[in-house]
Structure formats: structure tokens, C-alpha cells
Design an enzyme around this catalytic site. Structure first.
Site, mmCIF file in Angstrom:
data_model
loop_
_atom_site.group_PDB
_atom_site.id
_atom_site.type_symbol
_atom_site.label_atom_id
_atom_site.label_comp_id
_atom_site.label_asym_id
_atom_site.label_seq_id
_atom_site.Cartn_x
_atom_site.Cartn_y
_atom_site.Cartn_z
ATOM 1 N N CYS A 77 0.838 -1.203 0.000
ATOM 2 C CA CYS A 77 0.000 0.000 0.000
ATOM 3 C C CYS A 77 0.875 1.256 0.000
ATOM 4 O O CYS A 77 1.758 1.398 0.838
ATOM 5 C CB CYS A 77 -0.883 -0.010 1.235
ATOM 6 S SG CYS A 77 -1.820 1.486 1.451
ATOM 7 N N CYS A 83 -1.037 5.800 7.200
ATOM 8 C CA CYS A 83 -2.318 5.261 7.668
ATOM 9 C C CYS A 83 -2.079 4.386 8.878
ATOM 10 O O CYS A 83 -1.150 3.602 8.923
ATOM 11 C CB CYS A 83 -2.957 4.461 6.544
ATOM 12 S SG CYS A 83 -4.351 3.462 7.068
ATOM 13 N N GLN A 289 -17.669 -10.743 13.133
ATOM 14 C CA GLN A 289 -16.246 -10.917 12.808
ATOM 15 C C GLN A 289 -15.965 -10.328 11.427
ATOM 16 O O GLN A 289 -16.742 -10.531 10.502
ATOM 17 C CB GLN A 289 -15.880 -12.401 12.828
ATOM 18 C CG GLN A 289 -16.015 -13.062 14.195
ATOM 19 C CD GLN A 289 -14.899 -12.701 15.158
ATOM 20 O OE1 GLN A 289 -13.928 -12.023 14.819
ATOM 21 N NE2 GLN A 289 -15.045 -13.133 16.394
ATOM 22 N N GLU A 339 -24.769 -11.108 26.148
ATOM 23 C CA GLU A 339 -24.090 -10.039 25.408
ATOM 24 C C GLU A 339 -24.625 -8.713 25.910
ATOM 25 O O GLU A 339 -25.799 -8.593 26.240
ATOM 26 C CB GLU A 339 -24.375 -10.254 23.900
ATOM 27 C CG GLU A 339 -24.278 -9.060 22.999
ATOM 28 C CD GLU A 339 -22.864 -8.512 22.868
ATOM 29 O OE1 GLU A 339 -21.914 -9.300 22.692
ATOM 30 O OE2 GLU A 339 -22.724 -7.283 22.940
ATOM 31 N N CYS A 414 -8.899 -11.946 21.464
ATOM 32 C CA CYS A 414 -8.251 -11.095 20.466
ATOM 33 C C CYS A 414 -7.055 -10.364 21.076
ATOM 34 O O CYS A 414 -6.545 -9.414 20.503
ATOM 35 C CB CYS A 414 -9.249 -10.112 19.864
ATOM 36 S SG CYS A 414 -10.092 -9.117 21.082
HETATM 37 N N1 SAH Z 1 -18.523 -14.035 20.022
HETATM 38 C C1 SAH Z 1 -18.951 -12.978 19.142
HETATM 39 C C2 SAH Z 1 -18.593 -11.577 19.636
HETATM 40 C C3 SAH Z 1 -17.195 -11.369 20.125
HETATM 41 S S1 SAH Z 1 -16.695 -9.677 20.323
HETATM 42 C C4 SAH Z 1 -18.408 -13.205 17.741
HETATM 43 O O1 SAH Z 1 -17.513 -14.012 17.544
HETATM 44 O O2 SAH Z 1 -18.922 -12.573 16.809
HETATM 45 C C5 SAH Z 1 -17.001 -9.354 21.982
HETATM 46 C C6 SAH Z 1 -18.427 -9.022 22.304
HETATM 47 O O3 SAH Z 1 -18.491 -8.778 23.698
HETATM 48 C C7 SAH Z 1 -18.993 -7.777 21.637
HETATM 49 O O4 SAH Z 1 -20.188 -8.113 20.979
HETATM 50 C C8 SAH Z 1 -19.269 -6.825 22.800
HETATM 51 O O5 SAH Z 1 -20.408 -6.024 22.606
HETATM 52 C C9 SAH Z 1 -19.473 -7.786 23.943
HETATM 53 N N2 SAH Z 1 -19.222 -7.303 25.304
HETATM 54 C C10 SAH Z 1 -18.318 -6.387 25.714
HETATM 55 N N3 SAH Z 1 -18.328 -6.285 27.055
HETATM 56 C C11 SAH Z 1 -19.248 -7.164 27.510
HETATM 57 C C12 SAH Z 1 -19.707 -7.546 28.801
HETATM 58 N N4 SAH Z 1 -19.213 -6.991 29.906
HETATM 59 N N5 SAH Z 1 -20.661 -8.486 28.886
HETATM 60 C C13 SAH Z 1 -21.167 -9.074 27.786
HETATM 61 N N6 SAH Z 1 -20.774 -8.757 26.530
HETATM 62 C C14 SAH Z 1 -19.827 -7.819 26.397
#
Ligand code: SAH
Length: 457
Positions: A77, A83, A289, A339, A414
Site C-alpha cells: 500500500c 495510515c 467478525q 451479550e 483477540c
Molecule cells: N462471540 C462474538 C462476539 C465477540 S466480540 C463473535 O464471535 O462474533 C465481543 C463481544 O463482547 C462484543 O459483541 C461486545 O459487545 C461484547 N461485550 C463487551 N463487554 C461485555 C460484557 N461486559 N458483557 C457481555 N458482553 C460484552
């Protein structure tokens, strides 16, 4: 007496890079003092200019590579250095993978105190480019007064105009170019962060790569959006695969991109995409994701580590729109997901219904508050899956997990640093980490994803 830092801002220094910092940066020493520099490789000797000095470390910007690592590459890039989006394009892909795997090993050793853990070779991509299904770009004006949309320059809020991104789905780039041109032609006022004036703040585009559906979200400072009918009709005409156009209102002075309120301008309020055999509705606020190819690799690992037989009760904490919960549901008796984002749970419930999964239940709330409630209600899962944001799990949550006495904990992470910290905490409570599988969800960047599993002792 404490020693004064031997460098000052603006000073040009020669540094040998001996290790990795977080997020793709390198670490070196200058007169014994720790220096962090981006876009360098361990083993290199570089010239850098000090940009920040703290008590125990300094940051410096790369000026010149004096001795290059053999795996250093010309970034693909042209605006890579300005960036902030990618951090590893100066490395060959195999070297990126090697360093990420090393980072996981280092964190488990340094933070977790684990020495001979089964950390498997990282699973990379065959084609580590154009993988992202979601783009979000800020709008603004450059010093010449032209409307620009692109990325914030590294560690600043200056917007760099961008026509295409090498890790982005090309359709998302095409929508961004098209909307930018329309905004220029229609002279729609763009947002000015400093004065909190103007209208259009961000454009978010998401594509369902398996359904080819596109969602366009225009984030505005207040409810006013001039020429919205023209915007809608032109976008629909140019992108017939667009199924959803949403205005999101964000009138706060904040770095958070989306505001609370969505106004549907046209079409559906969700788009659909599939992961494996399961179909998902995704709304603007929901986490989904961003690398669809590697999501399946990641979820397959989570499923493997969960080792379900069809008889188990499973908890999916931090479940987003219920993707992991539903990905493993065909092998479980009951699944419970929690969530914190209400829109995501609304999507999750709709998704469970659409996929006819009446044994999958969702609740909105903070996982660390809901899980102890479930424990009190007598929910006793055999397997708990957690997938927290970068800061990792709350200790309250881990206590609740252990209180449920599951046979296995599957931890999707992550951030290897918080994973290692939480793995150590779980080990103290009787849950030993058995395997760790790093997966490269974000090629060309410094981000590292892992799935691990822990067994009850
Ligand atoms: N497992 C899902 C999301 C993972 S990302 C996937 O693979 O798509 C992490 C998620 O945790 C996000 O959706 C975020 O909104 C949520 N999150 C953040 N803090 C939280 C909490 N204290 N309790 C519950 N969910 C939470």
C-alpha cells in the site's frame, strides 16, 4: 535517585531492535533506555526520531532502516506509513505469522508464567489480502477545503483520503468512493471534529460475503441529512446488491463512531450473511467478525475444543449476535448466550428463531452480572465459551464460570496478553490450559487472535 531519560522529543537516535512490543511495534534500547518504534523488525538497526518520552520508555518514529531484516518487504500500500490501519505490511506474510506466534508464546510465558504449553502453529490465510467485510471511514476536509474520506493518520486525527484499501473488500471500497463523490457533488456539509459542527461524520459499509448483501450506514451529527432521497436512490441504482441504508445519529463529541439512534432510510434494518450452514441477521450496532474466511477457521477450532456430543449445556459469554452459540448448537442440548449490546441480542434471538434453534437462549446484560444469576438459577453447563473484547474477562466473570464447574472452558481471545493473564487466574482456580491455537484473523496488522481451552483439574 531516579535516572533522567537519556533522550528528548525531536532527538534522532540509532537503535537496534531486539524484541516485539504490542500491536506490531518493535522494541530497542538507547543507552539502556527502552524505545518503542513502529514498522520495524527485531534484528534491524534503524534511525528514528523520538516523538514521546515517558519515565520508563520513549516512542520514536522510523526515519531510515540502516540494517534491514532479510524478510523486510516493500509495503504493497502506498500510504502504509501514514495510515494507522496496518502495522505489518513491511514483513513477508510468513514472517508476520512467525512473529505473531512468537508473541503468543512470549505472553504466555511472561504474563501467564506458563513454560511448556501446547501452543500450536498459527493458522494463516492462503490469500492474506482483501479480507475485511466491514469498512468505516471518517469524513472531513483537507487543508485545501476538499471533502475527504479515508483513515486517520497514525496517532492523529488528520484524515487521509483513501480510494482503495488492500485489506478491504473491493465492493466496500467502491461504495465509499461512490458516496464520497456524491457528497462532493451535493455539497453535503461534512463534520468538523474541533468545532463539533457540520453533518456527515462517518460512512460504514458492511458486506455479507456469502449473500453479497450490502449495508450502508451514514453517521450524522444530528438528525438532519440534506439530499437523503437523492443519496438513497443513487446508491441503490449504483449498487443493486445494497439491501439496507441507515442513517445513524451521533451528536456527541466522542471518538465512538456510532450513536444510539438508527433511522432506516431504505430497505431492511439488517443484512444477512452465513457462517458455515448458519444464517445470521446483522444490524448496524452488532459485532460481526470482520474476516469471514478465518471466522470459520476460528469457530471450527472453538467447536473442536468444546468437544460436544449433543448432551451438553453450553454457555457462550460475550456472544455478539450469537454466532458461536449457533455454530456449536447442533452438537449441544442447550445453549445460553449473553451479550451487553441490546441490538446484538435482538439479532441473536431473531437468528435462533430463523435457524429453528429453540434450544438456544439469549439474554442481554453484562456477562459478569448475568452469569452469577444463571449460576443461582441452577444453570450448570459442561462447557463455557468466552470471547471477550481486548481487555479480557472480568475476574467476577471468571469466578462465576468456575462456580458453574464446567468440564471445559473454551477461551476465544483477540489479545494474547489478557488471555495469558486470565489463563493464569483460571489455573489458580483449578482450570489448567491444555492447548492454544493462534489464528490469523487480521493479516497485515499487529492483531493476534487465539482459541485456548482449559480443563477442570
Ligand atoms: N462471540 C462474538 C462476539 C465477540 S466480540 C463473535 O464471535 O462474533 C465481543 C463481544 O463482547 C462484543 O459483541 C461486545 O459487545 C461484547 N461485550 C463487551 N463487554 C461485555 C460484557 N461486559 N458483557 C457481555 N458482553 C460484552
Amino acid at each position: 535517585m531516579k535516572r533522567k531519560p537519556p533522550v528528548q522529543v525531536g532527538q534522532v537516535i540509532e537503535v537496534e531492535i531486539h524484541g516485539q512490543g504490542h500491536n506490531g511495534s518493535g522494541v530497542g534500547r538507547y543507552n539502556g533506555f527502552t524505545i518503542f518504534i513502529s514498522l520495524v523488525v527485531p534484528g534491524e538497526k534503524v534511525l528514528a526520531k523520538v516523538s514521546l518520552v515517558k519515565k520508563n520508555y520513549a516512542q520514536a518514529d522510523l526515519l531510515e532502516v540502516i540494517e534491514a531484516h532479510e524478510n523486510r518487504m516493500e509495503p504493497r500500500c502506498p500510504i502504509y506509513q501514514e495510515c494507522g490501519g496496518c502495522q505489518s505490511q513491511h514483513l513477508s506474510y510468513p514472517e508476520q505469522l512467525r512473529l505473531k506466534e512468537q508473541q503468543v508464546r512470549d505472553q504466555f510465558e511472561r504474563i501467564g508464567g506458563f513454560h511448556d504449553l501446547a501452543i500450536h502453529p498459527i493458522l494463516g490465510m492462503e490469500e492474506p489480502w482483501i479480507y475485511r467485510n466491514k469498512a468505516q471511514v471518517p469524513f472531513g476536509q483537507n487543508p485545501q477545503g476538499e471533502i475527504v474520506a479515508g483513515f486517520y493518520a497514525n496517532q492523529s486525527h488528520e484524515i487521509i483520503d483513501l480510494e482503495s484499501c488492500y485489506i478491504q473488500h473491493p465492493d466496500n471500497d467502491a461504495v465509499i468512493r461512490f458516496v464520497k463523490q456524491l457528497v462532493r457533488e451535493l455539497s453535503i456539509p461534512v463534520y468538523h471534529e474541533k468545532t463539533h459542527t457540520g453533518i456527515l461524520r462517518h460512512l460504514m459499509v458492511r458486506i455479507g460475503v456469502h449473500t453479497n448483501e450490502i449495508m450502508v450506514v451514514l453517521v450524522t451529527n444530528g438528525k438532519k441529512l440534506p439530499h437523503k432521497e437523492i443519496l438513497v436512490s443513487k446508491i441503490r441504482e449504483a449498487f443493486p446488491q445494497c439491501q439496507s441504508i441507515v442513517q445513524n445519529v451521533n451528536d456527541r463529541s466522542t471518538n465512538v463512531i456510532l450513536g444510539k439512534e438508527n433511522i432506516l432510510l431504505w430497505g431492511r434494518d439488517v443484512i444477512y450473511d452465513t457462517i458455515g450452514d448458519v444464517k445470521f441477521a446483522i444490524s448496524p450496532h452488532s459485532f460481526f467478525q470482520v474476516n469471514p474466511v478465518q471466522t470459520e477457521v476460528l469457530y471450527d477450532q472453538a467447536r473442536k475444543f468444546a468437544a460436544l456430543t449433543g448432551e451438553e449445556t453450553v454457555v457462550d459469554a460475550y456472544c455478539g449476535i450469537g454466532t458461536i452459540a449457533m455454530y456449536v448448537a447442533d452438537q449441544a442440548k442447550q445453549v445460553y448466550g449473553v451479550e451487553i449490546v441490546p441490538e446484538a441480542i435482538a439479532d441473536a434471538k431473531e437468528n435462533a428463531k430463523r435457524n429453528q434453534m429453540s434450544h438456544v437462549h439469549f439474554e442481554v446484560g453484562a456477562a459478569e452480572k448475568v452469569m452469577p444469576k444463571w449460576l443461582n438459577r441452577g444453570i450448570r453447563p459442561e462447557v463455557v465459551i468466552v470471547d471477550p473484547p481486548r481487555k479480557g474477562c472480568d475476574s467476577e466473570l471468571l469466578d462465576a464460570v468456575v462456580g458453574m464447574k464446567p468440564e471445559r472452558v473454551v477461551y476465544v481471545s483477540c489479545n494474547p496478553a489478557t488471555l495469558a493473564r486470565d489463563a493464569k487466574y483460571l489455573a489458580e482456580l483449578g482450570y489448567e490450559t491444555v492447548e492454544v491455537q493462534p489464528v490469523d484473523m487480521f493479516p497485515q496488522t499487529g492483531h493476534v487472535e487465539c482459541v485456548a481451552w482449559m480443563k477442570r483439574g
